[in-house]
Design an enzyme around this catalytic site. Structure first.
Site, PDB file in Angstrom:
ATOM      1  N   VAL A 247      -3.775  -6.472  -3.770  1.00 47.22           N
ATOM      2  CA  VAL A 247      -3.578  -7.539  -2.792  1.00 47.22           C
ATOM      3  C   VAL A 247      -4.874  -8.334  -2.651  1.00 47.22           C
ATOM      4  CG1 VAL A 247      -3.033  -8.077  -0.388  1.00 47.22           C
ATOM      5  CG2 VAL A 247      -1.874  -6.173  -1.551  1.00 47.22           C
TER       6      VAL A 247
ATOM      7  N   ASN B 263       1.168  -1.552  -4.893  1.00 50.53           N
ATOM      8  CA  ASN B 263       0.016  -0.647  -4.815  1.00 50.53           C
ATOM      9  C   ASN B 263      -0.883  -0.845  -6.035  1.00 50.53           C
ATOM     10  OD1 ASN B 263      -1.184   1.519  -3.232  1.00 50.53           O
ATOM     11  ND2 ASN B 263      -0.878   2.789  -5.037  1.00 50.53           N
ATOM     12  N   LYS B 264      -2.171  -0.568  -5.847  1.00 53.21           N
ATOM     13  CA  LYS B 264      -3.152  -0.707  -6.930  1.00 53.21           C
ATOM     14  C   LYS B 264      -2.869   0.230  -8.082  1.00 53.21           C
ATOM     15  CE  LYS B 264      -6.822   0.028  -4.517  1.00 53.21           C
ATOM     16  NZ  LYS B 264      -8.197   0.389  -4.096  1.00 53.21           N
TER      17      LYS B 264
ATOM     18  N   LYS C  42      -5.273  24.051   8.932  1.00 57.49           N
ATOM     19  CA  LYS C  42      -5.514  22.862   8.121  1.00 57.49           C
ATOM     20  C   LYS C  42      -4.560  22.842   6.919  1.00 57.49           C
ATOM     21  CE  LYS C  42      -8.227  19.591   6.054  1.00 57.49           C
ATOM     22  NZ  LYS C  42      -8.791  18.349   6.500  1.00 57.49           N
TER      23      LYS C  42
ATOM     24  N   GLY D  19       0.796  -1.221   0.000  1.00 58.81           N
ATOM     25  CA  GLY D  19       0.000   0.000   0.000  1.00 58.81           C
ATOM     26  C   GLY D  19       0.826   1.267   0.000  1.00 58.81           C
TER      27      GLY D  19
ATOM     28  N   GLU E  48     -16.779  18.629   6.272  1.00 56.17           N
ATOM     29  CA  GLU E  48     -15.765  19.218   5.382  1.00 56.17           C
ATOM     30  C   GLU E  48     -16.244  19.200   3.934  1.00 56.17           C
ATOM     31  OE1 GLU E  48     -11.881  17.393   6.212  1.00 56.17           O
ATOM     32  OE2 GLU E  48     -11.500  19.161   7.452  1.00 56.17           O
TER      33      GLU E  48
END
Lengths: 403, 403
Positions: free
Chosen positions: B81, B37-38, B376, B10, B169
């Protein structure tokens, strides 16, 4: 004193040009000009295929009516025409009824369904700003869905039904857009198909074979698959079936663009006028043969030349007709001489994306490639110039550089 | 000589940070690093709600893995995976099976359906780049359809189910975006509704009441309708039904965003590990309690502090865990001392669109308005800086000006 009430139906090129000319020439103490349109903007129909493919923003194609028309001189009513009652000299709109002394009908076109509503009802067609913008968003939405589903090829097959100039021009723009869409949505170009179906044996049948062939090759070089002799039999939300050589082929697609030609607004027919293919015959003063207080401009006008041949409608023709109409309305006040509509066909131009095109002039000379694309641009720019002068040209005109 | 095979599952923040640290510290003659990873990109989960609302392009949120990871040092495999077989020290991928000596599990999260698949299957959820991009395009597509249908209010009602930080958000960003969408699609703002449904009696229940109230007021001032005590009962493609005070309310909508929280990737459970709520318990060396060659980072790691309380997952925490994991893997080669994971919670920040937010610090001090929005931003920028240094910060960082 009764002011003469001049009502113009439709902010199509002809309607707009009539209003532009009349607001300059008429004495507004003796005449009142009313323009009626569904929206508060006018748009250039010859660019809609670019908006639909997403290669040109629709705000480049449309113009707020107030930018062209002086609303102190012309009364703009945003409403939809329901029916025309020529005996009562009335136009029924959705929200009110308007009386007129002189009526100018310029209601434009809609998409021809050629008698197959069951085919076209699941297809998209490029007819106005709203429908063009929807097609753009529909294409993007299908790209966006692709990675959220299990390899649904219907999302990435785009079918254009009709190989006339609308279908070809749209295919050219879409071919230009696909690489950009592939980048934006992380999709390999390999998976995207643009398929153009044409029922006859050639695309652009109104052009010389070598030009039509050039156009086909240009599109094919950019990945468009052209299938001629293919007749659409069925169009559903998730597939299209066409027949070729007696065999039926089923094509999974969620996007079929119906590019099967256009026809005049049906309001003339439904209002009971005498029409031929939805058009009303006019004299060469652009006046209805039935009602002398009615003028017709653009798609709805059927005007024959000396040899009995009908002029084919085009934006260029509509603009010239509008100038004649505005002159003749003014002449009615002054009792001066009326003008007759006379024009030569200018030749035809078809764009093939941003940098390619074909054109044939009235003298028979032909153009390919960037020269033709440039001619198309010139034509669009000339239109803006005639309608709104230099300022509109600078604001909306196209100034691509070719190299 | 057998190289130690280190497999990282990942490219989530924890997985990426582990790889970044290891490629610097390890001697690649004795170790091989494999990242699986995908996709070939990493993305910042804390910005996905902006991509979904369309206020930030997804390319600002994602980073090609090759921009951060030296692919001469780390072997990148693009695959998904399927299962982990800890007894055989194997990971089964869709296209191949990989052996490992050391495994780092960082498979991130998925959307929590809270046991109601029949509710969530027609809803959208913000879980990755593909789903966020789809939501953006789905919203635009509904706007584009509005003028092509007869006043279908379901097109312009946008329902957010869940008043936690994700829902709030997203609502803040969508409220910022609506005026722009109205301009683009010629729709009066009046017709657009953004409705946030929260089952409990307050939004942002993990915050102090005055902060939660500030957030609600900020959204309401921009037209968001907040309905508390509203439990979603049914979600269909064209409507949502919720119950409030014992009465059912049917809301026509074609867009429901399920913002009901997240849960760890279920692969740990389906692979047969001992888990609690999908998480695997780790020692403070970030090592699995079951298998000492397995490290776990981020959402999937269950780590308790001295008083037995679990650390709540956050991107910040995952980055620190990754640093500990990278250190401990390196220490295993050198037989040096292992590091323990120790961190203090940093407080919480919730953005409310581009220019507003709320924040509470660990010392109890609170912030509102642009200061919180700025915090933020700082947090997002700090993340880019830690992952890819100044160059990534300059490339992807946010530098809005507040005034």
């Amino acid at each position: 004193m009764h002011k003469t009430k001049i009502v113009i139906l439709g902010a199509c090129p002809g309607g707009m040009m009539t209003a532009v000319r009349l607001q300059k020439s008429l004495n507004l103490k003796e005449a009142e000009i009313i323009l009626i349109n569904k929206e508060d903007y006018h748009y250039q129909t010859t660019c809609l295929h670019e908006n639909a493919a997403g290669t040109l923003h629709h705000d480049r194609t449309r113009i707020p009516i107030r930018n062209i028309i002086d609303l102190d001189k012309v009364h703009l009513i945003i409403d939809k025409v329901v029916t025309i009652k020529p005996e009562q000299k009335q136009v029924k709109l959705e929200k009110q009824t308007i009386e007129y002394d002189i009526l100018v009908i310029g209601l434009g076109f809609e998409t021809e369904s050629i008698g197959f509503p069951e085919i076209t009802e699941n297809a998209f067609s490029i007819k106005d700003i709203n429908s063009a913008r929807l097609i753009k968003d529909h294409i993007e939405y299908n790209f966006a869905n692709y990675h959220n589903e299990e390899n649904n090829e219907a999302r990435l097959n785009f079918v254009i039904a009709g190989g006339g100039s609308t279908g070809i021009e749209f295919a050219g723009e879409l071919a230009d857009r696909v690489p950009e869409l592939c980048r934006e949505y992380d999709i390999e170009k390999l998976f995207v198909r643009v398929i153009l179906l044409e029922s006859s044996n050639t695309v652009l049948s109104e052009f010389e074979p070598e030009l039509a062939e050039y156009a086909a090759k240009s599109l094919e070089a950019r990945g468009v698959e052209i299938v001629t002799g293919a007749e659409v039999k069925e169009c559903q939300p998730e597939y299209v079936i066409y027949e070729k050589n007696g065999e039926e082929v089923k094509l999974p697609t969620m996007t079929t663009i119906w590019a099967g030609g256009i026809r005049p607004n049906p309001i003339l027919e439904t209002s009971g006028f005498r029409t031929t293919d939805g058009k009303m015959e006019v004299t060469d003063h652009m006046r209805s043969k039935e009602y002398k207080e009615i003028f017709v401009v653009g798609e709805s006008a059927l005007l024959k030349n000396e040899s009995g041949q009908a002029y084919s409608p085009s934006v260029d023709t509509a603009m010239k007709q509008a100038a004649v109409i505005a002159h003749n309305i003014k002449a009615g006040f002054n009792n001066t001489r009326l003008k007759q509509f006379r024009t030569k066909t200018k030749g035809k131009v078809v764009s093939l994306g941003n940098e390619d095109g074909i054109a044939v002039m009235i003298n028979g000379s032909t153009f390919y490639g960037w020269k033709a694309a440039f001619m198309k641009q010139l034509r669009d720019n000339k239109y803006f110039f005639h309608l709104g002068g230099i300022s509109l040209l600078m604001q909306k005109g196209k100034f691509h550089l070719f190299y």
